[in-house]
Write a protein that holds these residues in place. Structure first.
Motif, mmCIF file in Angstrom:
data_model
loop_
_atom_site.group_PDB
_atom_site.id
_atom_site.type_symbol
_atom_site.label_atom_id
_atom_site.label_comp_id
_atom_site.label_asym_id
_atom_site.label_seq_id
_atom_site.Cartn_x
_atom_site.Cartn_y
_atom_site.Cartn_z
ATOM 1 N N LYS A 62 48.338 43.218 6.121
ATOM 2 C CA LYS A 62 49.117 42.493 7.118
ATOM 3 C C LYS A 62 49.961 41.422 6.430
ATOM 4 O O LYS A 62 49.476 40.706 5.550
ATOM 5 C CB LYS A 62 48.190 41.858 8.152
ATOM 6 N N THR A 70 48.982 37.924 4.407
ATOM 7 C CA THR A 70 48.144 36.957 5.115
ATOM 8 C C THR A 70 46.694 37.014 4.642
ATOM 9 O O THR A 70 45.906 36.141 4.981
ATOM 10 C CB THR A 70 48.158 37.239 6.630
ATOM 11 N N GLU A 72 44.734 39.518 5.518
ATOM 12 C CA GLU A 72 44.095 40.499 6.396
ATOM 13 C C GLU A 72 44.397 41.913 5.896
ATOM 14 O O GLU A 72 45.535 42.267 5.638
ATOM 15 C CB GLU A 72 44.604 40.332 7.825
ATOM 16 N N ARG A 73 43.333 42.691 5.774
ATOM 17 C CA ARG A 73 43.464 44.059 5.289
ATOM 18 C C ARG A 73 42.646 44.997 6.163
ATOM 19 O O ARG A 73 41.625 44.618 6.714
ATOM 20 C CB ARG A 73 42.962 44.183 3.865
ATOM 21 N N THR A 74 43.108 46.237 6.235
ATOM 22 C CA THR A 74 42.363 47.294 6.905
ATOM 23 C C THR A 74 42.135 48.394 5.880
ATOM 24 O O THR A 74 43.059 48.795 5.165
ATOM 25 C CB THR A 74 43.144 47.851 8.114
ATOM 26 N N THR A 92 37.709 46.207 8.626
ATOM 27 C CA THR A 92 38.727 45.196 8.896
ATOM 28 C C THR A 92 38.251 43.871 8.332
ATOM 29 O O THR A 92 37.132 43.441 8.601
ATOM 30 C CB THR A 92 38.963 45.059 10.417
ATOM 31 N N SER A 93 39.108 43.241 7.520
ATOM 32 C CA SER A 93 38.737 42.001 6.857
ATOM 33 C C SER A 93 39.892 41.010 6.906
ATOM 34 O O SER A 93 41.040 41.374 6.645
ATOM 35 C CB SER A 93 38.372 42.277 5.398
ATOM 36 N N ALA A 94 39.581 39.759 7.219
ATOM 37 C CA ALA A 94 40.594 38.707 7.265
ATOM 38 C C ALA A 94 40.818 38.066 5.898
ATOM 39 O O ALA A 94 41.780 37.324 5.724
ATOM 40 C CB ALA A 94 40.195 37.639 8.273
ATOM 41 N N ASP A 95 39.951 38.327 4.929
ATOM 42 C CA ASP A 95 40.093 37.664 3.629
ATOM 43 C C ASP A 95 39.940 38.631 2.455
ATOM 44 O O ASP A 95 39.111 38.448 1.577
ATOM 45 C CB ASP A 95 39.137 36.487 3.517
ATOM 46 N N GLY A 100 34.018 40.553 7.099
ATOM 47 C CA GLY A 100 34.609 41.423 8.102
ATOM 48 C C GLY A 100 33.593 42.346 8.723
ATOM 49 O O GLY A 100 32.385 42.155 8.596
#
Length: 159
Positions: A62, A70, A72-74, A92-95, A100
């Motif tokens: 993302k 940012t 964020e990764r999928t 799904t992870s924000a860092d 996640g």
């Protein structure tokens, strides 16, 4: 950010815990990654026995409106179980993969696990650190089905 000349090394391991959605049967395990850009592995099972293992690969990063990442990764991947079941996973992870949740289906049965911090920080065993005690960690690698699943995954990733 890591550059090849700086000599930095990315090795990440976290415990996971969650359950199957329909039955509430608990799941424990771990996630391991050597490179946040490509992905890693997921191992899950009961507290006593490793049952499934899978791979995930980066599928989406993302970015903000200035096209800067940012964090964020999928990640998406496949999972194979010692009893012949298989399925798909999404992480799904924000860092960048360090926290996640992972959701997926194994032969149509939905599950979700969340990455967790170690139960105790200064431990030498999986039971102390993550809460599981797998009796035969080589059961999956010795299974003919697992070897077939691993070969299918590796050959499709090379294309």
């Amino acid at each position: 950010m890591c550059f090849a000349l700086t000599g930095c090394y990315y090795l990440f391991m976290s415990g996971v815990e969650g359950s199957y959605s329909a039955t509430g049967a608990p799941l424990l395990g771990r996630v391991t990654s050597r490179d946040e850009q490509t992905g890693g592995t997921l191992e899950i099972g009961s507290a006593e026995k490793q049952q499934c293992k899978g791979w995930y690969r980066l599928s989406q990063v993302k970015t903000n409106r200035w096209k800067l990442e940012t964090g964020e990764r999928t990640y998406q991947g496949r999972i194979y179980c010692v009893d012949g079941r298989e399925g798909e996973i999404e992480f799904t992870s924000a860092d960048r993969g360090r926290t996640g949740s992972i959701s997926g289906k194994i032969s149509g049965e939905a599950f979700q696990v969340n990455l967790i911090k170690p139960k105790k920080s200064h431990c030498d065993t999986e039971e102390c650190r993550w809460g599981f005690k797998w009796t035969n960690e080589n059961e999956l690698s010795d299974s003919p089905y697992w070897k077939g699943g691993a070969n299918r995954q590796l050959s499709s990733a090379d294309q």
